[in-house]
Design a protein around this motif. Sequence first.
Motif, PDB file in Angstrom:
ATOM      1  N   THR A  11      64.513 -21.194 -29.843  1.00  0.00           N
ATOM      2  CA  THR A  11      64.673 -21.716 -31.201  1.00  0.00           C
ATOM      3  C   THR A  11      66.027 -21.352 -31.788  1.00  0.00           C
ATOM      4  OG1 THR A  11      63.708 -19.746 -32.236  1.00  0.00           O
ATOM      5  CG2 THR A  11      62.191 -21.517 -31.588  1.00  0.00           C
ATOM      6  N   GLY A  12      66.680 -20.345 -31.235  1.00  0.00           N
ATOM      7  CA  GLY A  12      67.976 -19.909 -31.736  1.00  0.00           C
ATOM      8  C   GLY A  12      68.862 -19.486 -30.595  1.00  0.00           C
ATOM      9  N   SER A  13      69.689 -18.497 -30.852  1.00  0.00           N
ATOM     10  CA  SER A  13      70.601 -17.971 -29.825  1.00  0.00           C
ATOM     11  C   SER A  13      70.346 -16.481 -29.667  1.00  0.00           C
ATOM     12  CB  SER A  13      72.065 -18.230 -30.227  1.00  0.00           C
ATOM     13  OG  SER A  13      72.308 -19.608 -30.366  1.00  0.00           O
ATOM     14  N   PRO A  14      69.343 -16.125 -28.885  1.00  0.00           N
ATOM     15  CA  PRO A  14      69.018 -14.701 -28.748  1.00  0.00           C
ATOM     16  C   PRO A  14      70.142 -13.938 -28.055  1.00  0.00           C
ATOM     17  CG  PRO A  14      67.858 -15.986 -27.092  1.00  0.00           C
ATOM     18  CD  PRO A  14      68.502 -16.970 -28.023  1.00  0.00           C
ATOM     19  N   CYS A  36      57.377 -14.816 -28.956  1.00  0.00           N
ATOM     20  CA  CYS A  36      58.244 -14.133 -29.910  1.00  0.00           C
ATOM     21  C   CYS A  36      58.182 -12.624 -29.713  1.00  0.00           C
ATOM     22  CB  CYS A  36      57.812 -14.439 -31.347  1.00  0.00           C
ATOM     23  SG  CYS A  36      57.788 -16.190 -31.783  1.00  0.00           S
ATOM     24  N   VAL A  72      60.883 -15.373 -37.493  1.00  0.00           N
ATOM     25  CA  VAL A  72      61.500 -16.628 -37.078  1.00  0.00           C
ATOM     26  C   VAL A  72      60.706 -17.791 -37.662  1.00  0.00           C
ATOM     27  CG1 VAL A  72      62.142 -18.067 -35.107  1.00  0.00           C
ATOM     28  CG2 VAL A  72      62.339 -15.573 -34.952  1.00  0.00           C
ATOM     29  N   ASP A  73      61.391 -18.738 -38.290  1.00  0.00           N
ATOM     30  CA  ASP A  73      60.740 -19.951 -38.780  1.00  0.00           C
ATOM     31  C   ASP A  73      60.417 -20.846 -37.591  1.00  0.00           C
ATOM     32  OD1 ASP A  73      60.902 -19.206 -41.457  1.00  0.00           O
ATOM     33  OD2 ASP A  73      62.916 -20.076 -41.686  1.00  0.00           O
ATOM     34  N   THR A  75      65.714 -12.870 -34.013  1.00  0.00           N
ATOM     35  CA  THR A  75      66.168 -14.125 -34.605  1.00  0.00           C
ATOM     36  C   THR A  75      65.746 -15.359 -33.836  1.00  0.00           C
ATOM     37  OG1 THR A  75      68.268 -14.159 -33.379  1.00  0.00           O
ATOM     38  CG2 THR A  75      68.211 -12.904 -35.445  1.00  0.00           C
ATOM     39  N   SER A  76      65.164 -15.206 -32.654  1.00  0.00           N
ATOM     40  CA  SER A  76      64.877 -16.361 -31.806  1.00  0.00           C
ATOM     41  C   SER A  76      63.600 -16.166 -31.007  1.00  0.00           C
ATOM     42  CB  SER A  76      66.046 -16.618 -30.840  1.00  0.00           C
ATOM     43  OG  SER A  76      65.780 -17.711 -29.990  1.00  0.00           O
ATOM     44  N   CYS A  77      62.762 -17.182 -31.027  1.00  0.00           N
ATOM     45  CA  CYS A  77      61.599 -17.242 -30.137  1.00  0.00           C
ATOM     46  C   CYS A  77      61.876 -18.264 -29.038  1.00  0.00           C
ATOM     47  CB  CYS A  77      60.345 -17.642 -30.913  1.00  0.00           C
ATOM     48  SG  CYS A  77      59.839 -16.471 -32.207  1.00  0.00           S
ATOM     49  N   THR A  78      61.027 -18.295 -28.035  1.00  0.00           N
ATOM     50  CA  THR A  78      61.130 -19.297 -26.970  1.00  0.00           C
ATOM     51  C   THR A  78      59.870 -20.145 -26.982  1.00  0.00           C
ATOM     52  OG1 THR A  78      62.564 -17.916 -25.607  1.00  0.00           O
ATOM     53  CG2 THR A  78      61.356 -19.679 -24.494  1.00  0.00           C
TER      54      THR A  78
END
Length: 441
Positions: free
Chosen positions: A189-192, A139, A145-146, A93-96
């Motif tokens: 980009t999210g909360s991994p 990723c 992930v958008d 759900t999350s990339c950096t």
Amino acid sequence: MDTACISRFVTGLICALTFATPSLAQPSYSDQDVSDAYLYIFGRLLVASRQQLDFQEGFEWNEIVHRKPGAVDWPNPNLDVAYSEAWVAVDETSCTIVSVPEIQDRYFTVQLLNGWGETLANINERVFPNKPYGDFAVCLIGAGVDLPADITARIDLPVKTSRLLTRVALGSDWDTADTLQHQFTLRATGSPELPDLPKTPILELTALPGVEAFEAAAAALDSEPDLNPGLEPLAAAARAIGEAVKDPAERERIDEIIRERAFADFAKAGAAIGHGTVSNGWARPATVGVYNIDYLTRTLINYGGIWANIAPEVMYYRASLDGDAARLSGDNTYTLTFSADALPARFARYFWSVIAVDTERFRVLPNPQERYLLNAETNPEYEADGSLTLHFAAEKPEGVPDGNWLPTPSGSLYRLTFRFYGPLDGVSNGTFWPPAVTKVN
């Protein structure tokens, strides 16, 4: 040990653990089997130990730490560069996002490694020649992930956690390097989902682990499976021996094998850096940064120079002996002379350097001059014939230019590491070797 042998060993070992009693008179695995499994899992434990130390120091996932030049505490540091470091966490759900500044006429790289010390990716002008700056999305492979439309590139990794290091060459202008270093940033980009740290021993290089290495094998492997095809049997072997040592008698036997056989195998392998080659007293590893089934070299490099990069970025040569096969000592004076047609700069697109480190913790040697390496920035002087002679001694030899001398304090045993960043010519293809280190007195 080849893959077929490893498979036979593991199959027999697992059967023995399933059907035999702890007092089995003839164990199904030999001293060499135990040594091989130990040298395999030790490489993972070294990285897990470093990770735990980082978080004890205050690291947070996906937050970058900028180090002052020289302010890193791991074996065989590169003092030509300003380092920044991070532990990166991604998931489905999350990339950096790794933001890289535009850097002109100065070497830099962003290196990503897994929990075994294997290099997964680099971000620099070699890999991205058209645009080596901007925002790069790190990723998990397959993560849907958008990402922002202006991402320079997406870099897919096979693991959810990785070690990130940025290197910016110091050159002669350290202030600019420091400014550029602080322009590297990270953001998720999210909360991994953040992983738990492995519960494995915190290691000291001066005291190799004994049987506790196998007791920690399951935790080490559960937290970071080895993705290199062909090493699955050794991973299974390490787990199986970890189960076997729960029996006190077997624990004692395995610990004795480690101390008598594995330690000796490790020391013997160190001379050539595993499956490397030695010439003129200098060892060159057969592989660096990516290891495939060569777990022995991987462990040795994690031990003596953790976070090594891949051969297209840098090649390392190491010398612990002089031309007469005697150990390098601060009680002696040595020279290293490059002929005019084989100067270090010929073999490095970016820069070259040589450092001296102690033989126990592999840190640079303290000295009143606070000089820890020789490179182009020390402004060494060349002879009339174009040759270059570098000097290693506790006191500067008479008549030697200051920039050609590396202080090596009396009473210290040490080893030299020669780095060629952006290897060219004979360093790139493995046909060049630095000349032998010559004892003067």
